[in-house]
Scaffold this active site. Structure first.
Site, PDB file in Angstrom:
ATOM      1  N   TYR A 196      -2.299  -0.151  10.184  1.00  0.00           N
ATOM      2  CA  TYR A 196      -2.492  -0.733   8.854  1.00  0.00           C
ATOM      3  C   TYR A 196      -1.212  -0.604   8.028  1.00  0.00           C
ATOM      4  CZ  TYR A 196      -3.935  -1.046   3.967  1.00  0.00           C
ATOM      5  OH  TYR A 196      -4.011  -1.367   2.639  1.00  0.00           O
TER       6      TYR A 196
ATOM      7  N   SER B  72       0.834  -1.207   0.000  1.00  0.00           N
ATOM      8  CA  SER B  72       0.000   0.000   0.000  1.00  0.00           C
ATOM      9  C   SER B  72       0.865   1.252   0.000  1.00  0.00           C
ATOM     10  CB  SER B  72      -0.907   0.000   1.237  1.00  0.00           C
ATOM     11  OG  SER B  72      -1.504   1.262   1.443  1.00  0.00           O
TER      12      SER B  72
END
Length: 331
Positions: free
Chosen positions: A162, A137
């Site tokens: 995350y 990501s």
């Protein structure tokens, strides 16, 4: 090729499995169908692939596509699946997503993005997978001030759990590539949007709210930039990466896939307003914990190795998303 796609009922997984099956690859799709967001959307994606979500199933539309309902935390089940199927490639897209959700539900990210990631990585090593491709990501760039973000930048200042779990996956893969020679490729996705997108992401949330005349929260008072990347551009890049494992001494590489053209948040909202034909009711609020001011992908490595760069502009992409949204939700 015979390919395992984890997270097949998810946004990117659905589109990738559809493209691979249409291209003649044998695809096994895995998903636990959790309720992080409305599971009916996940069922609808599977239905579009000709799959019933009730257990293992063969697609009624694609002869080479099958579905297995399984959780990544099921270490024995994952290992048995890879032992039996002997995949050429594992494309690992399943993960607990969402930056803000990681602040309130941290355990979900440890279970899925660390424990689950390890389970599928270790089984790939044990059972001779030729290429382990996985979703990372843009969030790993964290507090990085240099733009555009390049794969060679330092990524040791995450601003959410995350992001930290995504960077952990990259580190695990580097270790496995070095220790065992397992070819691994990480893909840092930049703000993916398009038809069948996640309802918790800004494109879908804003579109629904504007259509319904509900207010939208504009974070950091609109002073934000995002490298929005249309789903077809994402899939085009992944399809090039899958058959091309790294052949370096340590067979490990990372690619950014982004539009390489950050869009101001207010311009993004304007594009949705234009597509919908209605002005948004805006509530300007402060930056949220875990957010970053901007994302901006340097895609020169992807261009160098594959001659590929995303092309879809924000207005074209939002227009296509709106067309799908109206058809799917009947609004």
């Amino acid at each position: 090729m015979k390919i395992l796609v984890t997270g097949i009922a998810g946004f990117i997984g659905y589109h990738l499995a559809k493209a691979l099956a249409a291209g003649g690859d044998e695809v096994v799709g895995l998903d636990n169908l959790n309720d992080y967001y409305d599971v009916r959307l996940k069922h609808a994606r599977l239905a579009e692939l000709g799959i019933s979500p009730d257990g293992e199933a063969c697609s009624a539309l694609h002869p080479g596509l099958r579905f297995v309902k399984m959780d990544l935390a099921d270490r024995e089940g994952i290992d048995a699946l890879l032992a039996e199927e002997r995949f050429d490639v594992v494309c690992h897209l399943a993960a607990q997503a969402g930056v803000r959700y990681s602040i309130t539900h941290p355990a979900s990210y440890i279970d899925s993005n660390l424990v689950g990631f390890f389970n599928i990585l270790e089984s790939s090593r044990r059972h001779g997978v030729g290429h382990f491709v996985y979703a990372s990501s843009s969030s790993v760039y964290g507090l990085n001030k240099k733009v555009p973000y390049a794969e060679t930048d330092q990524v040791d200042t995450p601003v959410s759990l995350y992001a930290a779990t995504k960077k952990s996956g990259e580190l695990m893969c580097h270790a496995y590539s070095k220790l065992y020679g397992l070819p691994t490729t990480g893909i840092r996705f930049f703000t993916v949007y398009g038809p069948w997108g996640r309802p918790d992401m800004a494109p879908m949330k804003f579109m629904r709210a504007i259509i319904e005349g509900q207010p939208i929260q504009v974070y950091n008072h609109g002073n934000m930039y995002r490298d929005f990347t249309y789903i077809d551009d994402i899939i085009g890049g992944v399809l090039r990466i899958i058959p091309s494992p790294p052949k370096t001494e340590i067979p490990y590489i990372i690619y950014n896939i982004g539009n390489s053209s950050p869009v101001p948040l207010m311009d993004f909202i304007a594009a949705i307003e234009e597509a919908v034909g209605r002005q948004a009711v805006k509530e300007f609020v402060d930056m949220q914990p875990g957010d970053v001011y901007q994302t901006y992908a340097d895609t020169s490595r992807l261009q160098r190795d594959f001659g590929y760069k995303p092309q879809t502009g924000i207005r074209d992409g939002i227009s296509r998303l709106h067309e799908w949204f109206r058809g799917f939700y009947g609004v």
